[in-house]
Scaffold this motif. Structure first.
Motif, PDB file in Angstrom:
ATOM      1  N   LEU A 197      -6.137  -2.446  -3.258  1.00 26.86           N
ATOM      2  CA  LEU A 197      -4.830  -2.404  -2.589  1.00 26.86           C
ATOM      3  C   LEU A 197      -4.985  -2.541  -1.071  1.00 26.86           C
ATOM      4  N   SER A 198      -6.123  -2.093  -0.565  1.00 30.09           N
ATOM      5  CA  SER A 198      -6.286  -2.146   0.882  1.00 30.09           C
ATOM      6  C   SER A 198      -6.378  -3.575   1.407  1.00 30.09           C
ATOM      7  N   ILE A 199      -6.764  -4.516   0.554  1.00 32.25           N
ATOM      8  CA  ILE A 199      -6.801  -5.893   1.055  1.00 32.25           C
ATOM      9  C   ILE A 199      -5.676  -6.749   0.482  1.00 32.25           C
ATOM     10  N   ALA A 200      -4.975  -6.249  -0.545  1.00 37.31           N
ATOM     11  CA  ALA A 200      -3.973  -7.087  -1.214  1.00 37.31           C
ATOM     12  C   ALA A 200      -2.653  -7.111  -0.443  1.00 37.31           C
ATOM     13  N   ASP A 201      -1.858  -8.166  -0.737  1.00 38.28           N
ATOM     14  CA  ASP A 201      -0.505  -8.196  -0.196  1.00 38.28           C
ATOM     15  C   ASP A 201       0.421  -7.388  -1.085  1.00 38.28           C
ATOM     16  N   ARG A 202       0.316  -7.642  -2.375  1.00 42.71           N
ATOM     17  CA  ARG A 202       1.187  -6.937  -3.304  1.00 42.71           C
ATOM     18  C   ARG A 202       0.389  -6.472  -4.506  1.00 42.71           C
ATOM     19  N   GLY A 203       0.998  -5.629  -5.322  1.00 40.67           N
ATOM     20  CA  GLY A 203       0.289  -5.165  -6.499  1.00 40.67           C
ATOM     21  C   GLY A 203       1.227  -4.925  -7.670  1.00 40.67           C
ATOM     22  N   TYR A 204       0.668  -5.001  -8.876  1.00 38.84           N
ATOM     23  CA  TYR A 204       1.395  -4.658 -10.101  1.00 38.84           C
ATOM     24  C   TYR A 204       0.557  -3.636 -10.848  1.00 38.84           C
ATOM     25  N   ALA A 217       1.533  -3.765  -1.353  1.00 43.22           N
ATOM     26  CA  ALA A 217       0.311  -2.962  -1.481  1.00 43.22           C
ATOM     27  C   ALA A 217       0.380  -1.726  -0.605  1.00 43.22           C
ATOM     28  N   SER A 218       0.977  -1.896   0.586  1.00 44.45           N
ATOM     29  CA  SER A 218       0.998  -0.770   1.516  1.00 44.45           C
ATOM     30  C   SER A 218       1.825   0.395   0.977  1.00 44.45           C
ATOM     31  N   SER A 219       2.879   0.069   0.192  1.00 46.16           N
ATOM     32  CA  SER A 219       3.667   1.174  -0.347  1.00 46.16           C
ATOM     33  C   SER A 219       3.038   1.717  -1.631  1.00 46.16           C
ATOM     34  N   LEU A 220       2.427   0.818  -2.435  1.00 47.58           N
ATOM     35  CA  LEU A 220       1.797   1.278  -3.686  1.00 47.58           C
ATOM     36  C   LEU A 220       0.677   2.276  -3.421  1.00 47.58           C
ATOM     37  N   ILE A 221      -0.019   2.016  -2.332  1.00 41.91           N
ATOM     38  CA  ILE A 221      -1.206   2.832  -2.075  1.00 41.91           C
ATOM     39  C   ILE A 221      -0.834   4.286  -1.851  1.00 41.91           C
ATOM     40  N   LYS A 222       0.441   4.502  -1.437  1.00 45.96           N
ATOM     41  CA  LYS A 222       0.868   5.892  -1.205  1.00 45.96           C
ATOM     42  C   LYS A 222       1.595   6.463  -2.420  1.00 45.96           C
ATOM     43  N   ASP A 223       1.795   5.618  -3.422  1.00 44.93           N
ATOM     44  CA  ASP A 223       2.709   6.006  -4.490  1.00 44.93           C
ATOM     45  C   ASP A 223       2.150   7.106  -5.390  1.00 44.93           C
ATOM     46  N   GLU A 224       3.011   8.114  -5.609  1.00 45.37           N
ATOM     47  CA  GLU A 224       2.645   9.221  -6.485  1.00 45.37           C
ATOM     48  C   GLU A 224       2.606   8.731  -7.942  1.00 45.37           C
TER      49      GLU A 224
END
Ligand SMILES: Nc1ncnc2c1ncn2[C@@H]1O[C@H](COP(=O)(O)OP(=O)(O)OP(=O)(O)O)[C@@H](O)[C@H]1O
Ligand SMILES: [Mg+2]
Lengths: 233, 506
Positions: A197-204, A217-224
């Protein structure tokens, strides 16, 4: 829009694996696909490259529906894959493996080799070595180089850091970033959510065949919820 | 692209667990042991065999071809025996046939057990087009291309089964094809059980169980090949051409793709290799080669008989390919020489004797390391023999009274070494039994004990050989010896003499 899955359902025989999966990858984007074991990540990549065909839904690549097209067609249109476990041709040399990657281009032009060798100078050193005798990290490079030989627009990668030591995982992701910056869109399947996630733009995030989370990615990385998705398999 | 790794995901955001840092020490994912040890093995090839391998690898391809084929080319000029000559010819035909099988099994990795049917189809088809039996006498330069094309197409049809079937399943289906072929030619004689063909009705195609006789010799552009020598060179030139062609194919994009297909069909597919098309191509090439060799065989035998194209031949050809090394072009020639030549050489007891002691010594030299151990054993056995012989001649004169017939210098030497009792029947039987027990005991001993026990065992083996086995050399012994030879060769080089394909050694 480079790649788009629309409500895809994939089965192995009677077993329903992917359920209503929709995802997309834009030109030049780096997207990561996360999920626990057996959540269907590899199946998603197989559906995209064409080893398995979806029963419902559509796979669109570069504006064209490719549902009924064989892998070779999709590769010709600009997909390439680094399969799970790499699957190099073990008794063939590194160079021959690269040549296999460029099968559609008659075994690879000089410039293709140069491009790959400049990304992975080590492969040039080892070009005459049997691929099966490379170390795990070297094999990863060879598999990536082999995929890049077909000049892809979209590179699919299935767990590229599997079996690599922590230092190599980081190095590996640096290389992925480098490839990405050269203009190739990448869809990478990973278990290692933090690094990817630290290098990706988005994630699923996949869970038992369904997309349960998606976003930047920036929001997913914090996601509970992401934690939950992982814990809940 | 395998299924899950069977490794449950760690709790929490999966931070990598502490792992050994040295990546090279980790078990290599997806690496085959054979390959992983490739360099090691090469380094381990010391001594004579290692030197031979290294020198061989340095020689450029035309040189290797010349070394392999050279003996065949001069063979006709150094022998005058007609039957040996014919034997050489059959060996080359088998090499040609094995070369075709090597495309299917060695290059593309498809287990085709119906292969020799195409050899038969070639012979019969040529016979139908040119023989006294059928009444047609087509020129060979027309008949051969027809045979090659139609066996190729038939191969393509059979190859279709490989789209869905692999491994054992493909093997069974193709084996069925071979059986169907044999049954067909046995019955297609226009008799009661035969089909009535459209337009022509019942015709005698194959002569049924009696075979199709009076096949014409080749009539190539008006030049008739009538002598064994003529066929010998015709076949040899075909072999050279095919080997050269395959050498280039092997290095080409198609050859690489075949090898990739053999190693990992799925990975090949996602490298955009047209897997199915390449399978068909392999089947087609192989079948056409077999068909071509079949025409030669038919013309040489001046007949085609159902029994000639049966499972027996299939086993022989497979043995040639496997012994020579799957995927190796040159290996096929060596394989044909060993598999076809050895049984012939073994017909004479003098030759068989040389082979027996040769294999024994070679096996010792290869199996025992370091080098001085087998030397100790050999010298020990020789000394042991003379000692036993010396004692026996003093106290048991009947035990040394026998003679070795037709053994030449070597045989006369042996008479002073091995015991040759006058009435051997019962003694040799017991000795045979004792030898088996001794061999079993050997497997339980280790180190110096085994070394010491080996000496009397070897002597016992020679005793059994000279007193029992050598008499039956044209029968069972020949096969035992051939089997032992194959076992030794395959143990020394598990992937065949020149093999490149990986071999799973469990
Ligand atoms: N060829 C197949 N036939 C039947 N079931 C299959 C097949 N391939 C995969 N599956 C099943 O599909 C499910 C998803 O598999 P998939 O390989 O996509 O998981 P994954 O998310 O990649 O897991 P991992 O992280 O362990 O690689 C699993 O339950 C697996 O057993
Ligand atoms: Mg997977």
């Amino acid at each position: 829009m480079l790649l788009r899955l629309e409500n895809v359902d994939t089965y192995y025989g009677q077993i329903h694996i992917l359920q209503d999966v929709s995802l997309e990858v834009n030109d030049g984007e780096l997207v990561c696909l996360l999920g626990g074991n057996a959540s269907g990540k590899s199946t998603t990549l197989k559906t995209i490259i064409g080893i398995v065909r979806p029963r419902r839904g559509a796979v669109r690549f570069d504006g064209e529906e490719v549902n009924d097209r064989p892998p070779s067609y999709r590769i010709g249109r600009g997909m390439a894959i680094v399969p799970e476990n790499r699957r190099l041709f073990a008794p063939m040399t590194v160079k021959e493996n690269l040549e296999m990657g460029a099968y559609l281009h008659g075994g690879g032009a000089q410039e293709d080799f140069e491009r790959v060798y400049s990304l992975f100078p080590l492969l040039y050193e080892r070009r005459k070595q049997l691929a099966g005798t490379l170390s795990g990290g070297e094999q990863q490079m060879a598999a990536m180089g082999r995929a890049l030989m077909s000049r892809p627009k979209l590179l699919l990668m299935d767990e590229p850091s599997m079996g690599l030591a922590p230092i190599l995982v980081e190095r590996n992701f640096e290389i992925i970033k480098e490839v990405h910056e050269s203009g190739v869109a990448i869809l990478v399947v990973e278990q290692n959510a933090n690094v990817s996630l630290s290098i990706a733009d988005r994630g699923y995030v996949l869970q038992t065949g369904r997309i349960v989370l998606s976003g930047a990615a920036s929001s997913l990385i914090k996601d509970e919820d992401l934690r939950k998705a992982y814990l809940g398999r | 692209m395998t299924l899950g790794r069977g490794q449950p995901s760690e709790g929490g955001l999966p931070a990598p667990a502490p792992e050994p840092v040295d990546a090279a020490d980790r078990t290599r994912v997806g690496v085959d042991e054979w390959v992983a040890e490739a360099e090691q093995r090469r380094a381990a090839q010391t001594g004579l065999s290692g030197m031979v391998v290294r020198v061989w690898e340095r020689i450029p391809a035309p040189g290797r071809l010349a070394i392999l084929i050279g003996p065949f080319a001069i063979f006709p000029f150094i022998t005058s025996q007609g039957n040996l000559y014919r034997y050489g010819l059959i060996t080359i035909i088998y090499a040609l046939l094995a070369l075709g099988l090597n495309i299917v099994v060695g290059f593309a990795g498809l287990l085709d057990l119906g292969y020799v049917a195409f050899f038969g189809v070639g012979a019969y088809l040529y016979g139908i087009m040119a023989s006294g039996h059928s009444g047609h006498h087509l020129q060979a330069e027309i008949a051969i291309p027809i045979v090659v094309v139609s066996t190729g197409l038939l191969g393509l049809l059979l190859g279709l089964t490989s789209w869905r079937l692999l491994g054992d399943y493909l093997a069974i289906v193709t084996l069925f094809f071979l059986q169907a072929f044999v049954i067909f030619v046995n019955n297609a004689n226009g008799g009661l059980n035969d089909f009535s063909y459209p337009f022509v009705g019942k015709v005698d195609l194959t002569g049924g169980a009696n075979g199709l006789d009076q096949i014409d010799p080749f009539n190539l552009f008006g030049y008739h090949i009538t002598t064994t020598k003529g066929y010998y060179f015709f076949t040899l030139i075909s072999l050279i051409l095919l080997m050269t062609m395959l050498y280039f194919v092997n290095g080409s994009r198609t050859g690489r793709a075949w090898r990739a297909l053999r190693e990992d069909p799925l990975a090949a597919e996602v490298m955009s290799v047209p897997v199915n098309r390449l399978k068909l191509l392999a089947f087609m090439f192989g079948a056409a080669t077999a068909g071509f060799s079949g025409t030669i065989y038919g013309a040489v035998q001046s007949g085609a008989f159902p029994g000639d194209y049966d499972v027996g031949l299939l086993i022989t050809i497979y043995a040639i390919v496997i012994l020579g090394g799957l995927g190796s072009i040159g290996g096929v020639v060596i394989g044909a020489l060993v598999v076809n030549g050895a049984p012939e050489l073994l017909r004479s007891s003098a030759n068989a004797r040389f082979l027996f002691y040769g294999v024994l010594v070679l096996a010792l030299l290869v199996a025992m390391k370091p080098w001085y151990k087998p030397v100790i054993v050999l010298l020990g056995t020789i000394a042991f023999g003379f000692a036993v012989h010396g004692i026996a001649s003093a106290v048991w004169s009947r035990g040394t009274a026998g003679h070795i017939e037709g053994g030449g210098q070597f045989g006369r030497g042996l008479e002073h070494w091995v015991l040759l009792p006058r009435h051997t029947q019962s003694i040799a039987g017991w000795a045979y039994f004792a030898l088996i027990v001794a061999a079993l005991v050997l497997t339980m001993l280790h180190g110096w004990q085994r070394l010491l026990a080996l000496i009397p065992t070897l002597y016992l083996a020679s005793f059994v050989w000279e007193n029992k086995l050598v008499e039956q050399v044209s029968g069972a012994t020949r096969l035992i010896l051939l089997g032992a030879l194959l076992v030794v060769i395959m143990n020394v080089r598990p992937s065949g003499i020149f093999g490149t394909a990986r071999v799973e050694i469990v």
